[in-house]
Motif scaffolding. Structure first.
Motif, PDB file in Angstrom:
ATOM      1  N   THR B   2       2.642  -8.682  -2.043  1.00 16.97           N
ATOM      2  CA  THR B   2       2.333  -7.644  -3.031  1.00 16.97           C
ATOM      3  C   THR B   2       1.906  -6.354  -2.330  1.00 16.97           C
ATOM      4  OG1 THR B   2       0.028  -8.297  -3.155  1.00 16.97           O
ATOM      5  CG2 THR B   2       1.547  -9.403  -4.655  1.00 16.97           C
ATOM      6  N   LYS B   3       1.682  -5.360  -3.159  1.00 13.87           N
ATOM      7  CA  LYS B   3       1.266  -4.069  -2.618  1.00 13.87           C
ATOM      8  C   LYS B   3      -0.056  -4.190  -1.861  1.00 13.87           C
ATOM      9  CE  LYS B   3      -0.180   0.427  -4.360  1.00 13.87           C
ATOM     10  NZ  LYS B   3      -0.413   1.225  -5.567  1.00 13.87           N
ATOM     11  N   GLN B   4      -0.996  -4.928  -2.451  1.00 13.69           N
ATOM     12  CA  GLN B   4      -2.312  -5.062  -1.836  1.00 13.69           C
ATOM     13  C   GLN B   4      -2.228  -5.839  -0.521  1.00 13.69           C
ATOM     14  OE1 GLN B   4      -4.774  -3.319  -3.222  1.00 13.69           O
ATOM     15  NE2 GLN B   4      -5.776  -3.780  -1.270  1.00 13.69           N
ATOM     16  N   GLU B   5      -1.439  -6.904  -0.539  1.00 13.17           N
ATOM     17  CA  GLU B   5      -1.279  -7.705   0.676  1.00 13.17           C
ATOM     18  C   GLU B   5      -0.635  -6.895   1.794  1.00 13.17           C
ATOM     19  OE1 GLU B   5      -0.658 -12.066  -1.461  1.00 13.17           O
ATOM     20  OE2 GLU B   5       1.041 -10.923  -0.715  1.00 13.17           O
ATOM     21  N   ILE B  21      -3.341   6.289   0.507  1.00 12.92           N
ATOM     22  CA  ILE B  21      -3.392   7.161  -0.664  1.00 12.92           C
ATOM     23  C   ILE B  21      -3.281   6.283  -1.897  1.00 12.92           C
ATOM     24  CG2 ILE B  21      -2.283   9.068  -1.850  1.00 12.92           C
ATOM     25  CD1 ILE B  21      -1.140   9.930   0.822  1.00 12.92           C
ATOM     26  N   GLU B  22      -4.286   6.367  -2.756  1.00 13.61           N
ATOM     27  CA  GLU B  22      -4.257   5.566  -3.982  1.00 13.61           C
ATOM     28  C   GLU B  22      -3.200   6.132  -4.921  1.00 13.61           C
ATOM     29  OE1 GLU B  22      -5.803   2.838  -4.486  1.00 13.61           O
ATOM     30  OE2 GLU B  22      -6.881   2.962  -2.567  1.00 13.61           O
ATOM     31  N   ASN B  23      -2.350   5.272  -5.423  1.00 12.18           N
ATOM     32  CA  ASN B  23      -1.368   5.709  -6.410  1.00 12.18           C
ATOM     33  C   ASN B  23      -1.093   4.565  -7.365  1.00 12.18           C
ATOM     34  OD1 ASN B  23       0.091   3.939  -4.911  1.00 12.18           O
ATOM     35  ND2 ASN B  23       1.646   5.381  -4.260  1.00 12.18           N
ATOM     36  N   ASP B  24      -0.376   4.871  -8.433  1.00 10.03           N
ATOM     37  CA  ASP B  24      -0.054   3.819  -9.403  1.00 10.03           C
ATOM     38  C   ASP B  24       1.396   3.377  -9.280  1.00 10.03           C
ATOM     39  OD1 ASP B  24       0.896   6.187 -10.202  1.00 10.03           O
ATOM     40  OD2 ASP B  24       0.012   6.185 -12.205  1.00 10.03           O
ATOM     41  N   GLN B  25       1.979   3.624  -8.112  1.00  3.42           N
ATOM     42  CA  GLN B  25       3.337   3.142  -7.878  1.00  3.42           C
ATOM     43  C   GLN B  25       3.298   1.682  -7.443  1.00  3.42           C
ATOM     44  OE1 GLN B  25       6.011   5.294  -8.349  1.00  3.42           O
ATOM     45  NE2 GLN B  25       4.416   6.669  -9.084  1.00  3.42           N
ATOM     46  N   GLU B  27       4.593   0.706  -4.650  1.00  2.00           N
ATOM     47  CA  GLU B  27       4.622   0.629  -3.196  1.00  2.00           C
ATOM     48  C   GLU B  27       3.426   1.372  -2.610  1.00  2.00           C
ATOM     49  OE1 GLU B  27       7.257   2.041  -4.860  1.00  2.00           O
ATOM     50  OE2 GLU B  27       8.567   0.299  -4.931  1.00  2.00           O
ATOM     51  N   PRO B  28       2.900   0.894  -1.479  1.00  2.00           N
ATOM     52  CA  PRO B  28       1.789   1.607  -0.846  1.00  2.00           C
ATOM     53  C   PRO B  28       2.244   2.916  -0.214  1.00  2.00           C
ATOM     54  CG  PRO B  28       2.334  -0.376   0.372  1.00  2.00           C
ATOM     55  CD  PRO B  28       3.202  -0.372  -0.808  1.00  2.00           C
ATOM     56  N   TYR B  29       1.300   3.828  -0.116  1.00  2.70           N
ATOM     57  CA  TYR B  29       1.576   5.154   0.436  1.00  2.70           C
ATOM     58  C   TYR B  29       0.501   5.441   1.475  1.00  2.70           C
ATOM     59  CZ  TYR B  29       3.176  10.042   0.214  1.00  2.70           C
ATOM     60  OH  TYR B  29       3.692  11.271   0.490  1.00  2.70           O
ATOM     61  N   LEU B  30       0.890   5.564   2.725  1.00  2.00           N
ATOM     62  CA  LEU B  30      -0.068   5.642   3.819  1.00  2.00           C
ATOM     63  C   LEU B  30       0.041   6.973   4.548  1.00  2.00           C
ATOM     64  CD1 LEU B  30       0.811   2.170   5.393  1.00  2.00           C
ATOM     65  CD2 LEU B  30      -0.839   2.607   3.585  1.00  2.00           C
ATOM     66  N   ILE B  31      -1.063   7.329   5.220  1.00  2.00           N
ATOM     67  CA  ILE B  31      -1.038   8.480   6.119  1.00  2.00           C
ATOM     68  C   ILE B  31      -1.251   7.971   7.530  1.00  2.00           C
ATOM     69  CG2 ILE B  31      -2.142  10.643   6.762  1.00  2.00           C
ATOM     70  CD1 ILE B  31      -2.881  11.086   3.912  1.00  2.00           C
ATOM     71  N   ILE B  32      -0.353   8.305   8.422  1.00  2.00           N
ATOM     72  CA  ILE B  32      -0.398   7.826   9.798  1.00  2.00           C
ATOM     73  C   ILE B  32      -0.816   8.989  10.694  1.00  2.00           C
ATOM     74  CG2 ILE B  32       0.952   6.604  11.564  1.00  2.00           C
ATOM     75  CD1 ILE B  32       0.893   5.154   8.947  1.00  2.00           C
TER      76      ILE B  32
END
Lengths: 176, 156
Positions: B2-5, B21-25, B27-32
């Motif tokens: 899942t997204k959280q995992e 980045i918290e979103n309601d999609q 898929e996760p959205y990260l900053i590297i």
């Protein structure tokens, strides 16, 4: 008078004489028959740069059928009479369009199809890449507005090109 | 997964260096961090629980405060998707190439280099790509760019 109906003793008439006597002779001007022939066999360059090309293809396909006007697509400018600018022309594409136009043999005609080819269309404002009207680089004979135009509009535009051809004199060809 | 995992699995490997980045999609959205970019990409490509082997898209952004480069990757094997981006300051406009991991990034990076003027370190083939060959007006996708031929839309 056919050969079957020929009676014995009657003088045999040559067939070509018979045809001439039937009135199968046309008197016309050389100018007229040349322009009509030209207007009825407008071979166009297969050149599409954006979504108008889809509409151009639909017009060439069986439902709207360009062929009944004697219009057949040619994949080379050297065999084409008409250049249909179907789609957006960018600054990078502009030299290519100019070159294709230069490669076409006289007499040649250009039809600008759709808003982009006429004046930039939706890309008129805030665009760094789109040429605002193809008439900035080559002379355009007929403009067909629309985004994209319906096939009926395009057919009408091609008939207008034909009308324009029929109005010409043979002496005009040298001037172009 | 899942997204959280997926988020926590990646965060375990890169603890403290990845911002979510918290979103309601879905898929996760990260900053590297830009310095970790190549190592991160190599990890998500090779890791047997991720196998994010397909770079779907890669785009440059000018936010008027900095440049960003957004990567969209997905995994055919596990049906995963992941979005991540790097933040690039104006005064040090460069980032590392990932062309050796995803070869498709070659053209994406050339496009970003050409339209935003962000240098791509280690790219083997940085040359004119989309713009005309005689282009001399700078980087048109920057927010502060002014072109010679551009007609601005009048205010309503």
């Amino acid at each position: 008078m056919g050969l079957d109906e020929q009676k014995p003793g009657e003088e045999k008439v040559p067939i070509y004489n018979e045809k001439l006597a039937d009135g199968n002779l046309i008197l016309t001007q050389a100018n007229k028959i040349l322009t009509v022939a030209q207007a009825r066999s407008l071979w166009y360059l297969l050149f599409g740069t954006a979504c108008c090309a889809i509409e151009l293809m639909a017009t060439g396909a069986s439902r709207y059928d360009f062929d009944r006007l004697g219009m057949i697509f040619r994949a080379t400018p050297r065999q084409s009479d008409l250049m249909i600018i179907a789609g957006t022309i960018t600054y990078k594409m502009a030299p290519v369009v100019k070159r294709l136009y230069d490669q076409m043999a006289e007499p040649r005609y250009v039809l600008a199809m759709g808003g982009c080819a006429i004046g930039g269309g939706p890309f008129y404002y805030d665009s760094y890449a789109v040429l605002r009207g193809v008439d900035k680089i080559i002379p355009v004979d007929v403009y067909v507005p629309g985004c994209p135009p319906r096939p009926e509009s395009l057919l009408h535009g091609c008939l207008e090109v034909g009308k324009k051809i029929k109005q010409q004199k043979m002496t005009d060809w040298r001037k172009r | 997964m899942t997204k959280q995992e997926l988020t926590s699995y990646i965060q375990e490997k890169f603890s403290g260096e990845i911002q979510v980045i918290e979103n309601d999609q879905k898929e996760p959205y990260l900053i590297i961090q830009p310095k970790d970019l190549h190592r991160f990409c190599r990890f998500i490509y090779d890791d047997t629980r991720l196998l994010l082997t397909f770079l779907m898209n890669m785009s440059g952004v000018d936010t008027k405060e900095r440049f960003e480069v957004v990567y969209n990757v997905c995994s055919y094997r596990y049906k995963l998707r992941l979005y991540f981006k790097i933040l690039i300051p104006y005064d040090k406009a460069e980032f590392d190439t990932i062309r050796d991991i995803w070869p498709v990034a070659d053209w994406f990076e050339r496009e970003i280099w050409e339209l935003f003027g962000v240098n791509v370190n280690g790219h083997p083939n940085l040359k004119r790509f989309l713009l005309p060959d005689d282009w001399d007006q700078g980087y048109p996708m920057r927010k502060d760019w002014q072109g010679r031929d551009v007609i601005t839309l009048p205010e309503r």
